[in-house]
Design a protein around this motif. Structure first.
Motif, PDB file in Angstrom:
ATOM      1  N   GLY A 123       0.798  -1.231   0.000  1.00  0.00           N
ATOM      2  CA  GLY A 123       0.000   0.000   0.000  1.00  0.00           C
ATOM      3  C   GLY A 123       0.823   1.271   0.000  1.00  0.00           C
ATOM      4  O   GLY A 123       0.303   2.355   0.272  1.00  0.00           O
ATOM      5  N   ILE A 124       2.113   1.160  -0.324  1.00  0.00           N
ATOM      6  CA  ILE A 124       3.008   2.320  -0.283  1.00  0.00           C
ATOM      7  C   ILE A 124       2.893   3.109  -1.592  1.00  0.00           C
ATOM      8  O   ILE A 124       3.007   2.551  -2.675  1.00  0.00           O
ATOM      9  N   THR A 125       2.657   4.420  -1.467  1.00  0.00           N
ATOM     10  CA  THR A 125       2.598   5.319  -2.618  1.00  0.00           C
ATOM     11  C   THR A 125       3.392   6.582  -2.296  1.00  0.00           C
ATOM     12  O   THR A 125       3.942   6.711  -1.198  1.00  0.00           O
ATOM     13  N   ARG A 126       3.409   7.524  -3.229  1.00  0.00           N
ATOM     14  CA  ARG A 126       4.148   8.766  -2.991  1.00  0.00           C
ATOM     15  C   ARG A 126       3.558   9.580  -1.852  1.00  0.00           C
ATOM     16  O   ARG A 126       4.185  10.512  -1.360  1.00  0.00           O
ATOM     17  N   LYS A 127       2.345   9.256  -1.416  1.00  0.00           N
ATOM     18  CA  LYS A 127       1.807   9.924  -0.234  1.00  0.00           C
ATOM     19  C   LYS A 127       2.710   9.687   0.976  1.00  0.00           C
ATOM     20  O   LYS A 127       2.679  10.447   1.943  1.00  0.00           O
ATOM     21  N   HIS A 128       3.509   8.624   0.895  1.00  0.00           N
ATOM     22  CA  HIS A 128       4.363   8.276   2.029  1.00  0.00           C
ATOM     23  C   HIS A 128       5.774   8.827   1.879  1.00  0.00           C
ATOM     24  O   HIS A 128       6.667   8.465   2.652  1.00  0.00           O
ATOM     25  N   ASN A 164       4.225   4.763  13.136  1.00  0.00           N
ATOM     26  CA  ASN A 164       3.329   3.601  13.121  1.00  0.00           C
ATOM     27  C   ASN A 164       2.656   3.364  11.779  1.00  0.00           C
ATOM     28  O   ASN A 164       1.692   2.594  11.692  1.00  0.00           O
ATOM     29  N   THR A 165       3.143   4.007  10.714  1.00  0.00           N
ATOM     30  CA  THR A 165       2.571   3.799   9.382  1.00  0.00           C
ATOM     31  C   THR A 165       3.451   2.846   8.570  1.00  0.00           C
ATOM     32  O   THR A 165       2.974   1.851   8.027  1.00  0.00           O
ATOM     33  N   ILE A 166       4.731   3.158   8.479  1.00  0.00           N
ATOM     34  CA  ILE A 166       5.725   2.266   7.870  1.00  0.00           C
ATOM     35  C   ILE A 166       6.886   2.160   8.842  1.00  0.00           C
ATOM     36  O   ILE A 166       7.419   3.181   9.275  1.00  0.00           O
ATOM     37  N   TRP A 167       7.250   0.929   9.209  1.00  0.00           N
ATOM     38  CA  TRP A 167       8.367   0.791  10.144  1.00  0.00           C
ATOM     39  C   TRP A 167       9.051  -0.560   9.935  1.00  0.00           C
ATOM     40  O   TRP A 167       8.547  -1.424   9.229  1.00  0.00           O
TER      41      TRP A 167
END
Length: 198
Positions: free
Chosen positions: A137-142, A150-153
């Motif tokens: 679910g990783i996009t440029r929003k990240h 706690n979103t990507i770790w």
DNA sequence: TGGCTGATGCGA
DNA sequence: CGCATCAGCCAA
């Protein structure tokens, strides 16, 4: 144990890329927990690496986050389609990054299948940086996401890949980088079926 | 089974 | 204009 800031702020990006094999990458995006063990990485070493977006300290809106202190995400679009996930390392001002190319999926399998529009679990679910980002679910929003949040770790779960199982080879898809295309900065777990290429 | 190609958006 | 990719196609 979640990897602390100090893991990412160390200077040797090639060593960090190797150490990331066996670590776990997790995301909680759209309320869904997904993730698994990292089995393939590549190191990109700042100003002196012709394959690196920050070569010669190039500084643009896109590369700006690479100069941030280690432990944040650098996500960019390639070929108009794929969002590639990189981990920024080193201290502020040193634009090093590790591209995570593949994970061995462990948790959130149903959600990853949905995101990939697949019916059954096959090795290509998360093998390759483009499809791995889709599954997680990783996009440029990240872009710029703090990897100690706690979103990507990332987590160390006590797994160490023995040296004889770590393959060290040149990076993929950077033929334009001249001699730097020959640097053995791609690492993967030997024999692991979730790696993107043999 | 392997090589080629199109899709597709944006950075430089 | 070409890219840190991938899947589908076709020939063999």
């Amino acid at each position: 144990m979640k990897l602390p800031r100090e893991f990412y702020t160390r200077p040797n990006v090639v060593q960090i890329a190797q150490e990331l094999l066996g670590k776990y990458l997790y995301t909680t995006i759209d309320g869904m927990l997904t993730g698994g063990m990292i089995v393939e990485t590549e190191a990109y070493s700042g100003e002196n690496d012709r394959a690196c977006h920050a070569h010669l300290n190039r500084r643009t809106a896109r590369t700006e986050i690479m100069y941030h202190e280690g432990g944040v995400a650098y996500v960019y679009l390639v070929y108009g389609i794929y969002n590639l996930f990189n981990i920024i390392t080193n201290i502020e001002g040193r634009a090093d990054a590790v591209l995570v190319r593949a994970i061995e999926p462990e948790i959130g399998l149903e959600e990853m299948l949905l995101r990939r529009d697949m019916q059954t679990i096959k090795p290509n679910l998360t093998a390759g940086p483009g499809v791995m980002s889709i599954a997680l679910g990783i996009t440029r929003k990240h872009y710029g996401e703090d990897l100690t949040g706690n979103t990507i770790w990332l987590e160390d779960k006590g797994i160490t890949i023995p040296d004889e199982k770590i393959m060290t080879v040149p990076r993929i898809g950077i033929d334009y980088a001249g001699d730097d295309a020959l640097l053995p900065w791609r690492f993967y777990v030997k024999g692991n079926k979730w790696v993107s290429r043999k």
